[in-house]
Design an enzyme around this catalytic site. Structure first.
Site, mmCIF file in Angstrom:
data_model
loop_
_atom_site.group_PDB
_atom_site.id
_atom_site.type_symbol
_atom_site.label_atom_id
_atom_site.label_comp_id
_atom_site.label_asym_id
_atom_site.label_seq_id
_atom_site.Cartn_x
_atom_site.Cartn_y
_atom_site.Cartn_z
ATOM 1 N N THR A 143 61.107 55.636 59.944
ATOM 2 C CA THR A 143 59.937 55.789 59.042
ATOM 3 C C THR A 143 58.889 54.704 59.279
ATOM 4 O OG1 THR A 143 61.716 55.998 57.339
ATOM 5 C CG2 THR A 143 59.399 55.429 56.448
ATOM 6 N N TYR A 167 20.198 56.842 51.698
ATOM 7 C CA TYR A 167 20.614 57.305 50.567
ATOM 8 C C TYR A 167 19.559 57.774 49.551
ATOM 9 C CZ TYR A 167 25.840 56.413 50.345
ATOM 10 O OH TYR A 167 27.118 56.405 50.391
ATOM 11 N N ASN A 189 36.367 44.088 50.086
ATOM 12 C CA ASN A 189 37.402 44.461 49.168
ATOM 13 C C ASN A 189 38.421 43.699 48.976
ATOM 14 O OD1 ASN A 189 36.084 46.471 47.330
ATOM 15 N ND2 ASN A 189 35.714 47.325 49.188
ATOM 16 N N SER A 190 39.116 43.532 50.092
ATOM 17 C CA SER A 190 40.490 42.588 50.251
ATOM 18 C C SER A 190 40.238 41.287 50.600
ATOM 19 C CB SER A 190 41.453 43.393 51.084
ATOM 20 O OG SER A 190 41.336 44.584 50.935
ATOM 21 N N PHE A 191 39.214 41.040 51.766
ATOM 22 C CA PHE A 191 39.363 39.747 52.269
ATOM 23 C C PHE A 191 37.785 39.306 52.155
ATOM 24 C CE2 PHE A 191 42.745 41.910 54.327
ATOM 25 C CZ PHE A 191 43.788 41.138 54.121
ATOM 26 N N MET A 215 26.282 47.320 50.450
ATOM 27 C CA MET A 215 25.781 46.317 51.277
ATOM 28 C C MET A 215 26.262 46.061 52.700
ATOM 29 S SD MET A 215 22.870 45.810 49.937
ATOM 30 C CE MET A 215 22.415 44.344 50.703
ATOM 31 N N ASP A 216 27.472 45.928 52.738
ATOM 32 C CA ASP A 216 28.301 45.963 54.008
ATOM 33 C C ASP A 216 27.892 47.157 54.876
ATOM 34 O OD1 ASP A 216 29.710 47.885 52.536
ATOM 35 O OD2 ASP A 216 31.335 47.263 53.280
HETATM 36 N N1 LIG Z 1 43.152 37.848 60.263
HETATM 37 C C1 LIG Z 1 43.236 38.884 59.923
HETATM 38 N N2 LIG Z 1 43.325 38.743 58.225
HETATM 39 C C2 LIG Z 1 43.175 39.894 57.630
HETATM 40 N N3 LIG Z 1 43.212 41.193 58.043
HETATM 41 C C3 LIG Z 1 43.139 41.469 59.145
HETATM 42 C C4 LIG Z 1 43.228 40.255 60.275
HETATM 43 N N4 LIG Z 1 42.980 40.896 61.489
HETATM 44 C C5 LIG Z 1 42.979 42.101 61.563
HETATM 45 N N5 LIG Z 1 43.192 42.385 60.338
HETATM 46 C C6 LIG Z 1 43.251 43.812 59.401
HETATM 47 O O1 LIG Z 1 41.812 44.151 58.998
HETATM 48 C C7 LIG Z 1 41.997 45.082 57.826
HETATM 49 C C8 LIG Z 1 41.019 44.517 56.852
HETATM 50 O O2 LIG Z 1 39.856 44.562 57.383
HETATM 51 P P1 LIG Z 1 38.562 43.808 56.773
HETATM 52 O O3 LIG Z 1 38.638 42.413 56.601
HETATM 53 O O4 LIG Z 1 37.134 44.530 57.947
HETATM 54 O O5 LIG Z 1 38.483 44.509 55.191
HETATM 55 P P2 LIG Z 1 37.507 44.163 54.105
HETATM 56 O O6 LIG Z 1 36.300 43.620 54.497
HETATM 57 O O7 LIG Z 1 38.245 43.652 52.985
HETATM 58 O O8 LIG Z 1 37.294 45.676 53.804
HETATM 59 P P3 LIG Z 1 36.020 46.590 53.445
HETATM 60 O O9 LIG Z 1 34.935 46.116 54.467
HETATM 61 O O10 LIG Z 1 36.596 48.046 53.581
HETATM 62 O O11 LIG Z 1 35.610 46.190 52.070
HETATM 63 C C9 LIG Z 1 43.334 44.899 57.504
HETATM 64 O O12 LIG Z 1 43.863 46.320 57.660
HETATM 65 C C10 LIG Z 1 44.238 44.050 58.463
HETATM 66 O O13 LIG Z 1 45.196 44.729 58.969
HETATM 67 C C1 LIG Z 2 32.837 51.908 51.020
HETATM 68 C C2 LIG Z 2 32.886 50.309 50.595
HETATM 69 C C3 LIG Z 2 33.941 50.074 49.312
HETATM 70 C C4 LIG Z 2 33.387 49.566 51.859
HETATM 71 O O1 LIG Z 2 33.381 48.267 51.683
HETATM 72 C C5 LIG Z 2 31.394 49.490 50.279
HETATM 73 O O2 LIG Z 2 30.625 49.954 51.223
HETATM 74 C C6 LIG Z 2 30.989 50.272 49.048
HETATM 75 O O3 LIG Z 2 31.629 49.622 47.805
HETATM 76 N N1 LIG Z 2 30.083 51.181 48.877
HETATM 77 C C7 LIG Z 2 29.428 51.498 47.690
HETATM 78 C C8 LIG Z 2 29.564 53.139 47.677
HETATM 79 C C9 LIG Z 2 28.650 53.653 48.934
HETATM 80 O O4 LIG Z 2 28.626 53.053 49.973
HETATM 81 O O5 LIG Z 2 28.175 54.803 48.863
HETATM 82 K K LIG Z 3 33.525 44.497 55.245
#
Ligand SMILES: Nc1ncnc2c1ncn2[C@@H]1O[C@H](COP(=O)(O)OP(=O)(O)OP(=O)(O)O)[C@@H](O)[C@H]1O
Ligand SMILES: CC(C)(CO)[C@@H](O)C(=O)NCCC(=O)O
Ligand SMILES: [K+]
Length: 249
Positions: free
Chosen positions: A181, A93, A9-11, A101-102
């Site tokens: 804080t 599910y 979702n973010s990266f 899918m992750d």
């Molecule tokens: N090199 C890095 N770059 C970005 N985020 C990092 C890094 N190392 C650790 N983090 C941490 O990882 C977190 C994001 O995790 P991850 O990349 O697994 O997220 P995502 O795959 O986007 O999220 P999700 O799996 O929920 O969709 C952030 O809170 C950040 O603090």
């Molecule tokens: C929960 C997240 C957002 C984590 O990346 C992803 O797995 C997702 O979009 N899942 C769909 C909802 C579910 O797994 O029930």
């Molecule tokens: K992920």
């Protein structure tokens, strides 16, 4: 060589591996499609034979990134699709297409590595836990806000919680009660994540005794390792499942 992509979702996590032995040539984490193209292009002219992707983004975002990759690097992208059953794991599910899918690929990868009951704790933007029994039955799981979401909710919905990223990082040198804080929020959120992990492990113990493997993955896995010392930290767990779901050869 194969370009692998995990679009969270973010990266976007990416890496380039050798086709023959899966040795990793390069990789990283980026926060946009354009940054991804630049980072991969930075490795020079790669003899890419294919690409595979897992995405929890919308269909539109996913197909537009696939088109960019095709245009820029000349390879089609195989995108992992939901299935009811694969590699001995059965999706738990009610509607298998709804499971992220992750999470599904993490469960596949974990069951493959553990060869038995396993608990996957993935700490990213969201924190999630998934349970796979020894017979491959995925029992379901849990989804909560991860560290980035907890933090930003506090910052957004309060007037007096404000701090910068550098002080956030410094605040985590200890988990003692916060005296500022930034310490109070950062340490509080880490304790929430650790409690989440402990609760999942307790549940796995209730189900399976001591006969299970815990996997920790996602960007914030290191923050909770003390709460789950028995866990295996596998940062590329989703890529293990991705290679199983999208074999390219
Ligand atoms: N090199 C890095 N770059 C970005 N985020 C990092 C890094 N190392 C650790 N983090 C941490 O990882 C977190 C994001 O995790 P991850 O990349 O697994 O997220 P995502 O795959 O986007 O999220 P999700 O799996 O929920 O969709 C952030 O809170 C950040 O603090
Ligand atoms: C929960 C997240 C957002 C984590 O990346 C992803 O797995 C997702 O979009 N899942 C769909 C909802 C579910 O797994 O029930
Ligand atoms: K992920």
């Amino acid at each position: 060589m194969i370009l692998e992509l995990d679009c969270g979702n973010s990266f976007i996590k990416w890496r380039v591996i050798h086709t023959a032995d899966a040795a990793i040539t390069g990789g990283g984490i980026v926060d946009s499609d354009q940054a991804l193209l630049a980072a991969v292009a930075g490795l020079g002219d790669l003899p890419l034979v294919g690409s595979r992707m897992v995405s929890v983004r919308s269909e539109e975002e996913t197909s537009s990134l696939c088109a960019l990759i095709k245009e820029r690097f000349g390879v089609a992208v195989s995108v992992a699709q939901p299935v009811k059953e694969m590699a001995g794991v059965r999706n738990g599910y009610e509607d298998h297409q709804r499971l992220g899918m992750d999470r599904w690929l993490g469960a596949l990868g974990a069951f493959h590595l553990a060869r038995g009951a396993c608990l996957v704790i993935d700490l990213g933007t969201a924190a999630k836990a998934d349970f796979v029994a020894a017979d491959g039955e995925h029992l379901g799981g849990y989804i909560c806000p991860g560290m980035p979401l907890m933090r930003s909710q506090l910052r957004t919905h309060t007037r007096r919680i404000r701090y910068d990223d550098a002080s956030a990082e410094r605040a985590l040198n200890s988990l003692a009660p916060g005296r500022s804080t930034v310490e109070a929020v950062e340490r509080g959120c880490v304790l929430m994540l650790q409690s989440f992990a402990r609760a999942q492990i307790e549940q796995a113990q209730a189900l399976w005794g001591d006969d299970f493997t815990v996997f920790l993955t996602g960007g914030d896995a290191p923050l909770v390792h003390v709460a789950a010392p028995q866990a295996r930290i596998v940062p590329d767990l989703v890529f293990v499942g991705l290679a199983m779901a999208c074999p390219l050869s």
